[in-house]
Design a protein around this motif. Structure first.
Motif, PDB file in Angstrom:
ATOM      1  N   PHE A   1      -7.686  13.127 -11.660  1.00  0.00           N
ATOM      2  CA  PHE A   1      -8.272  12.320 -10.596  1.00  0.00           C
ATOM      3  C   PHE A   1      -7.647  12.656  -9.243  1.00  0.00           C
ATOM      4  CE2 PHE A   1      -8.787   8.433  -8.055  1.00  0.00           C
ATOM      5  CZ  PHE A   1     -10.153   8.329  -8.119  1.00  0.00           C
ATOM      6  N   TRP A   2      -6.345  12.846  -9.222  1.00  0.00           N
ATOM      7  CA  TRP A   2      -5.633  13.170  -7.990  1.00  0.00           C
ATOM      8  C   TRP A   2      -6.140  14.497  -7.436  1.00  0.00           C
ATOM      9  CZ3 TRP A   2      -3.574  10.749  -4.330  1.00  0.00           C
ATOM     10  CH2 TRP A   2      -2.686  11.357  -3.442  1.00  0.00           C
ATOM     11  N   ASP A   3      -6.318  15.454  -8.367  1.00  0.00           N
ATOM     12  CA  ASP A   3      -6.866  16.761  -7.992  1.00  0.00           C
ATOM     13  C   ASP A   3      -8.235  16.610  -7.345  1.00  0.00           C
ATOM     14  OD1 ASP A   3      -5.080  18.677  -8.419  1.00  0.00           O
ATOM     15  OD2 ASP A   3      -5.906  19.417 -10.298  1.00  0.00           O
ATOM     16  N   ARG A   4      -9.060  15.796  -8.007  1.00  0.00           N
ATOM     17  CA  ARG A   4     -10.406  15.546  -7.492  1.00  0.00           C
ATOM     18  C   ARG A   4     -10.350  14.930  -6.101  1.00  0.00           C
ATOM     19  NH1 ARG A   4     -13.705  17.844 -11.002  1.00  0.00           N
ATOM     20  NH2 ARG A   4     -12.580  19.458  -9.930  1.00  0.00           N
ATOM     21  N   LEU A   5      -9.437  13.997  -5.941  1.00  0.00           N
ATOM     22  CA  LEU A   5      -9.316  13.277  -4.682  1.00  0.00           C
ATOM     23  C   LEU A   5      -8.930  14.235  -3.559  1.00  0.00           C
ATOM     24  CD1 LEU A   5      -9.769  10.301  -4.275  1.00  0.00           C
ATOM     25  CD2 LEU A   5      -7.310   9.973  -4.192  1.00  0.00           C
ATOM     26  N   ASN A   6      -8.059  15.201  -3.890  1.00  0.00           N
ATOM     27  CA  ASN A   6      -7.670  16.222  -2.931  1.00  0.00           C
ATOM     28  C   ASN A   6      -8.858  17.058  -2.499  1.00  0.00           C
ATOM     29  OD1 ASN A   6      -4.946  16.501  -2.012  1.00  0.00           O
ATOM     30  ND2 ASN A   6      -4.383  16.508  -4.159  1.00  0.00           N
ATOM     31  N   VAL A   7      -9.655  17.466  -3.480  1.00  0.00           N
ATOM     32  CA  VAL A   7     -10.848  18.259  -3.175  1.00  0.00           C
ATOM     33  C   VAL A   7     -11.791  17.437  -2.302  1.00  0.00           C
ATOM     34  CG1 VAL A   7     -12.888  19.370  -4.158  1.00  0.00           C
ATOM     35  CG2 VAL A   7     -10.686  19.583  -5.309  1.00  0.00           C
ATOM     36  N   PHE A   8     -11.958  16.169  -2.680  1.00  0.00           N
ATOM     37  CA  PHE A   8     -12.829  15.268  -1.926  1.00  0.00           C
ATOM     38  C   PHE A   8     -12.370  15.177  -0.472  1.00  0.00           C
ATOM     39  CE2 PHE A   8     -13.341  11.013  -0.179  1.00  0.00           C
ATOM     40  CZ  PHE A   8     -14.715  10.891  -0.191  1.00  0.00           C
ATOM     41  N   ALA A   9     -11.051  14.974  -0.283  1.00  0.00           N
ATOM     42  CA  ALA A   9     -10.519  14.815   1.076  1.00  0.00           C
ATOM     43  C   ALA A   9     -10.768  16.070   1.896  1.00  0.00           C
ATOM     44  CB  ALA A   9      -9.022  14.504   1.023  1.00  0.00           C
TER      45      ALA A   9
END
Lengths: 245, 337
Positions: free
Chosen positions: B38-46
């Motif tokens: 999820f953290w990885d995804r959030l980074n990509v999202f940001a």
């Protein structure tokens, strides 16, 4: 919300945006988000934010003098507008900045084949020294040139981040980069395989500079350049993590 | 007004707080790997979100500043002298007005709203809204930079003009613009105190224009942010490679390109470079439909349209260009495979 309060919040948020973007510009991280081609325009926009913030603060000062006569409500002051402007600041500050990496492969895909960029510039790349070609250059050459045997044995030196894939052997890994035309939203990943006995010791997504000689391989039916590495060194994230076509 | 806002605030916070607690409870039940994922995804999202946002900011500022200048320096009499009231003529002149305003799809919405406020006829405004993001000089140059002074540029400009004028003329059947337009709520009240804009000095006008710029920037920026969050979210969680592999065949390739134009939500000033990446995988007609439809309709622009027009009108503004882009894309796929 009283006009003066609304205006003050606007001024604060504009200042916040200015400081946030200006800090990105100063530490060179704007290219983590957009193609370097658009950096000058963005800098202009950042300066304009400062001008707007200044205008607002002058207005607040004017209103303060004015308000002593009569306080008035601002009809257009919908606080929701203010809350929304906090979102980019929160996202920018709370989530650590990072250029796109292999986590984005799931949705953005790793494009190891296909006509990458339509403009056929392979003749230009031809003339550049083999060690100065980047991943995109090598892939273009292998896409557009019919006879790739001429490249076999040439020296290569490329920078990228490490990615492992089932299509590769245990002593192989991909050196990848994202190609960004305008902003991170349109980025797509490209990669070329490298052979290195210690491949397993490398960390996924770590940035490396790979030196070695080129040979031609076929992966999933696509002709690709493979670097047989003589050295693989860790490096910092380059100033421009993306390649710009 | 004030009591209403303070009464509503706590209630509005209840749902987010409940949601947050729910997420925390749910999170404690997820498997270990979930959080790194999820953290990885959030980074990509940001990164993607800020990409769209940073890139759009200068253009949004340009558009809102243009809107501010119009507010201060153009008066209603001038407008009626410039633009004809006859529907066809108004639609055509509206479309060509795009050539003098260097705004893209984020900037064009506040500017159009301001022009309506200054008495621009509905049909002219609609065709301006749809044509300006393609006809503006910056976009023409960037398209030429990507594709050369070639047929792609000609088709893009021609087809966009056609769609804009047709849609503008369709809107001319409604004589009462007030039914279709929402009122501008963000008019600085200071103007009502002064006695018209005629007696203002030049510097006062510039100051007024900058204040309008700020108000418009906050008003429209809200929808830019919502749109960018949606677009970045979709890009973080929906696979594009699946979309692209689906996009074979003359019909599906056009549909996929239209869908992609909406999802990517990239500014019209730069979308040509993105489209360039699709040449080779996609046919001429499909890429053209991306270049024509994208500037008219995407997630953020639809959200902005909803602030200016009523829902029914937004429906027409979206579907008419969609139908024509789709048809022309299909036709070209058969004529120029």
């Amino acid at each position: 919300m009283p006009t003066r309060m609304y205006r003050s919040f606007q001024g604060l948020l504009l200042t916040g945006l200015f400081v946030f973007f200006a800090s990105k510009a100063v530490n060179g991280q704007l290219t983590w988000y957009i193609n370097s081609r658009f950096v000058p325009l963005t800098l202009f926009g950042i300066l304009f934010l400062a001008v707007l913030a200044q205008t607002i603060f002058t207005e607040v000062k004017r209103l303060r003098a004015h308000d002593e006569e009569h306080v008035h409500e601002h009809e257009h002051a919908t606080p929701a507008n203010l809350w929304f402007m906090i979102i980019p600041l929160l996202i920018g500050v709370l989530i650590p900045a990072r250029p796109l990496n292999s986590s984005a492969f799931d949705t953005k895909g790793l494009n190891t084949s296909a006509p990458l960029v339509s403009a056929d510039t392979s003749s230009l790349i031809f003339e550049t020294e083999s060690e100065k070609r980047n991943i995109l250059d090598w892939l273009k050459l292998f896409n557009y040139e019919d006879d790739v045997t001429q490249f076999v044995g040439q020296k290569a030196s490329v920078i990228g981040f490490v990615y492992f894939d089932e299509a590769l052997g245990a002593d192989q890994f991909y050196v990848s980069r994202f190609v960004v035309s305008c902003c991170a939203a349109d980025g797509f990943a490209i990669a070329i395989p490298a052979q290195w006995p210690d491949a397993a010791s490398l960390k996924k997504d770590s940035w490396v500079i790979v030196k070695g000689s080129i040979s031609s391989v076929e992966i999933d039916g696509n002709r690709m350049p493979l670097i047989t590495a003589t050295s693989v060194e860790s490096v910092d994230v380059p100033d421009q993590p993306y390649l710009f076509p | 007004m004030q009591t209403m806002a303070t009464d509503r605030l706590p209630r509005r916070f209840i749902i987010p707080v409940l949601l947050f607690v729910l997420i925390l409870v749910a999170a404690s039940m997820f498997p270990d790997g979930f959080f790194t994922w999820f953290w990885d995804r959030l980074n990509v999202f940001a990164t993607i979100f800020l990409g769209i946002f940073v890139e759009a900011i200068p253009y949004l500022l340009l558009g809102t500043f243009a809107s501010g200048l119009v507010e201060e320096f153009v008066d209603r009499d001038q407008m009626s002298r410039w633009i004809s009231r006859r529907p066809a003529a108004a639609a055509i002149s509206g479309a060509f007005m795009g050539m003098i305003f260097p705004v893209c799809e984020c900037g064009v919405v506040p500017l159009t709203r301001r022009l309506f406020h200054k008495g621009l006829p509905l049909s002219a405004g609609i065709s301006f809204l749809l044509a300006a993001p393609v006809l503006n000089p910056i976009v023409i140059i960037s398209t030429a930079a990507a594709f050369g002074w070639d047929r792609m540029l000609l088709w893009r400009v021609g087809l966009s003009l056609l769609i804009a004028i047709i849609t503008g003329m369709i809107f001319s059947v409604e004589p009462n613009a007030g039914k279709i337009l929402k009122p501008i709520i963000s008019l600085p009240t200071e103007h009502d105190h002064s006695h018209g804009s005629i007696h203002k000095t030049f510097m006062e006008k510039v100051r007024g224009a900058l204040l309008v710029t700020v108000d418009e920037f906050f008003d429209m920026g809200r929808y830019l942010i919502m749109g960018s969050v949606l677009a970045a979210g979709l890009q973080t969680f929906v696979s594009q490679s699946v979309l692209l592999t689906l996009g074979s065949g003359p019909v599906f390739s056009v549909l996929i390109m239209l869908l992609l134009a909406v999802l990517l939500s990239i500014c019209s000033t730069v979308d040509a470079f993105v489209a360039l990446g699709f040449v080779g995988t996609f046919s001429f007609g499909s890429v053209l439909s991306f270049l024509v439809f994208g500037p008219m309709v995407d997630i953020k622009s639809v959200l902005m349209y909803l602030q200016v027009f009523n829902k029914k009108s937004v429906f027409y503004i979206v579907t008419i260009p969609f139908m024509i882009s789709l048809l022309s894309g299909l036709l070209l796929n058969y004529l120029l495979p």
